[in-house]
Design an enzyme around this catalytic site. Structure first.
Site, mmCIF file in Angstrom:
data_model
loop_
_atom_site.group_PDB
_atom_site.id
_atom_site.type_symbol
_atom_site.label_atom_id
_atom_site.label_comp_id
_atom_site.label_asym_id
_atom_site.label_seq_id
_atom_site.Cartn_x
_atom_site.Cartn_y
_atom_site.Cartn_z
ATOM 1 N N SER A 1 0.833 -1.206 0.000
ATOM 2 C CA SER A 1 0.000 0.000 0.000
ATOM 3 C C SER A 1 0.865 1.251 0.000
ATOM 4 O O SER A 1 1.993 1.255 0.524
ATOM 5 C CB SER A 1 -0.888 -0.006 1.248
ATOM 6 O OG SER A 1 -1.492 1.255 1.453
ATOM 7 N N TYR B 1 -1.901 -0.319 10.564
ATOM 8 C CA TYR B 1 -2.120 -1.011 9.285
ATOM 9 C C TYR B 1 -0.957 -0.745 8.333
ATOM 10 O O TYR B 1 -0.375 -1.670 7.758
ATOM 11 C CB TYR B 1 -3.434 -0.551 8.664
ATOM 12 C CG TYR B 1 -3.543 -0.851 7.188
ATOM 13 C CD1 TYR B 1 -3.740 -2.153 6.734
ATOM 14 C CD2 TYR B 1 -3.437 0.168 6.240
ATOM 15 C CE1 TYR B 1 -3.824 -2.430 5.376
ATOM 16 C CE2 TYR B 1 -3.532 -0.103 4.884
ATOM 17 C CZ TYR B 1 -3.716 -1.404 4.458
ATOM 18 O OH TYR B 1 -3.802 -1.683 3.115
ATOM 19 N N LYS C 1 2.142 -3.321 6.641
ATOM 20 C CA LYS C 1 2.532 -3.411 5.229
ATOM 21 C C LYS C 1 4.036 -3.161 5.078
ATOM 22 O O LYS C 1 4.731 -3.868 4.335
ATOM 23 C CB LYS C 1 1.740 -2.402 4.387
ATOM 24 C CG LYS C 1 0.262 -2.709 4.260
ATOM 25 C CD LYS C 1 0.005 -3.988 3.476
ATOM 26 C CE LYS C 1 -1.462 -4.195 3.178
ATOM 27 N NZ LYS C 1 -1.740 -5.473 2.484
#
Length: 383
Positions: free
Chosen positions: A159, A184, A188
């Site tokens: 991402s 989050y 990643k």
């Protein structure tokens, strides 16, 4: 899974039955494991895999997926309708080492596309340990199982959140990473680092890390699309739910940014363009590429108000909104430099803002409550 419609013929070629029950040959580029393949991006990728001649094998744990009447994900049931195939599916959680091992014993995978993981930014800030456990531990168990069974090619769903607050625009792959603003994004980033270290330490591994910007839209059939459970975290599903009447109005968080109209600017990419990027990544793996990183975006930024207007045009409906205070952590603009993907993968986004919104509205208008029949049943099944 409806095994009655599947047939394995001499030589190991998968045949799928057409509407009249006659097997039709599907050219095979090998079996690809797709983790989290029943989700929004994963399901669109599965369609592109079939079109490219691969045999996708989908696993999902139903955390954010609606279960269909036959027990398989409703999204995969509809992918079967779109492709005319019967996708191989198993309900598996990546934390279940035994189930993973049995899966790899059963199938001879040529590569893995890894989508599975928790992805709600706000929730990740409130439940960091859960995100580290699921996303990091799940990936470690997947990589260990891949190594055990000699599968050492992986495409990872990363991402643009790994970039944090942009130091410059447009963002290219050389932009600093790691200053993520939420758990989050950190998962990643950590997974990217794990895979990079693995490819460096063990030279027979190959990986392509794809950094997504903002996927929107849906398959042109309107059969599959983004189906957030509860209040949408992302802009476009929220806008489409206002257009269909499920939400009263959109909150726009700030209109005093230094942008064309004061609202935040982001790089939106059609989910089908994004899915095709994974096919290009699989081809790159065949070059024994070690570890490569690519942005997947359009290179064009659109503001919140521009997206509202585009959705009004696509739907023919007024989208009510109100401007409220900025959210902490939001930035003015973020958009990609996708030149490297075009140069090295031969990939480029083709769909513009009008097509993105047309396909999103086609999905939303055909499926007011997503994959569910009504608002009350709009919840994932973990049973």
């Amino acid at each position: 899974m409806r095994q009655a419609d599947r047939a394995l013929v001499p030589g190991g070629d998968l045949r799928t039955r057409g509407c009249g029950g006659t097997p039709k040959k599907m050219t095979t580029g090998g079996k690809i494991l797709v983790t989290g393949g029943a989700g929004y991006i994963g399901s669109h990728c599965v369609i592109e895999l079939v079109k490219a001649g691969y045999i996708p094998v989908v696993i999902d744990n139903f955390h954010n997926v609606i279960r269909g009447e036959d027990g398989t994900p409703e999204s995969i049931h509809r992918v079967n309708q779109i492709t005319g195939t019967d996708i191989i599916f198993q309900e598996i959680d990546l934390l279940d080492e035994s189930a993973l091992s049995n899966l790899f014993k059963e199938h001879n995978f040529s590569a893995v596309i890894h989508f599975a993981g928790l992805k709600a930014v706000g929730e990740s800030v409130q439940k960091p340990l859960l995100y580290y456990k699921v996303n990091l531990t799940g990936t470690i168990k997947l990589l260990e199982t891949m190594r055990t069974y000699g599968v050492k090619d992986i495409v990872f769903s990363s991402s643009a959140t790994v970039y944090g607050n942009p130091s410059y625009l447009p963002i290219d792959e050389a932009h600093p990473v790691g200053s993520c603003t939420n758990s989050y994004g950190k998962t990643k980033y950590f997974i990217e680092e794990m895979i990079k270290d693995l490819c460096y330490a063990e030279k027979d591994w190959n990986a392509v890390l794809l950094r997504y910007f903002n996927p929107i839209g849906a398959h042109e059939s309107g059969k599959i699309g983004e189906d957030p459970q509860g209040i949408p975290n992302n802009l476009m599903p929220y806008i489409s739910q206002v257009a269909i009447g499920r939400r009263q109005y959109l909150n726009i968080f700030g209109d005093d940014y230094e942008t064309c109209d004061g609202t935040g600017v982001r790089d939106y990419i059609h989910v089908v363009d994004l899915a095709k990027g994974h096919i290009a990544a699989l081809k790159k793996l065949k070059e024994r590429c070690s570890c490569k990183v690519y942005n997947l975006g359009t290179g064009t930024g659109y503001s919140v108000l521009q997206m509202v207007k585009a959705m009004e045009k696509a739907s023919g409906r007024e989208i009510k909104y109100q401007v409220v205070q900025r959210r902490e952590g939001d930035i003015a603009s973020c958009y990609a430099n996708p030149a490297l993907a075009e140069k090295e993968l031969g990939w480029k986004a083709h769909y513009g803002i009008d097509k993105m919104c047309q396909d999103l509205w086609n999905w939303q208008s055909q499926n007011p409550y997503g994959f569910s029949k009504n608002e009350a049943s709009n919840a994932p099944s973990n049973s």
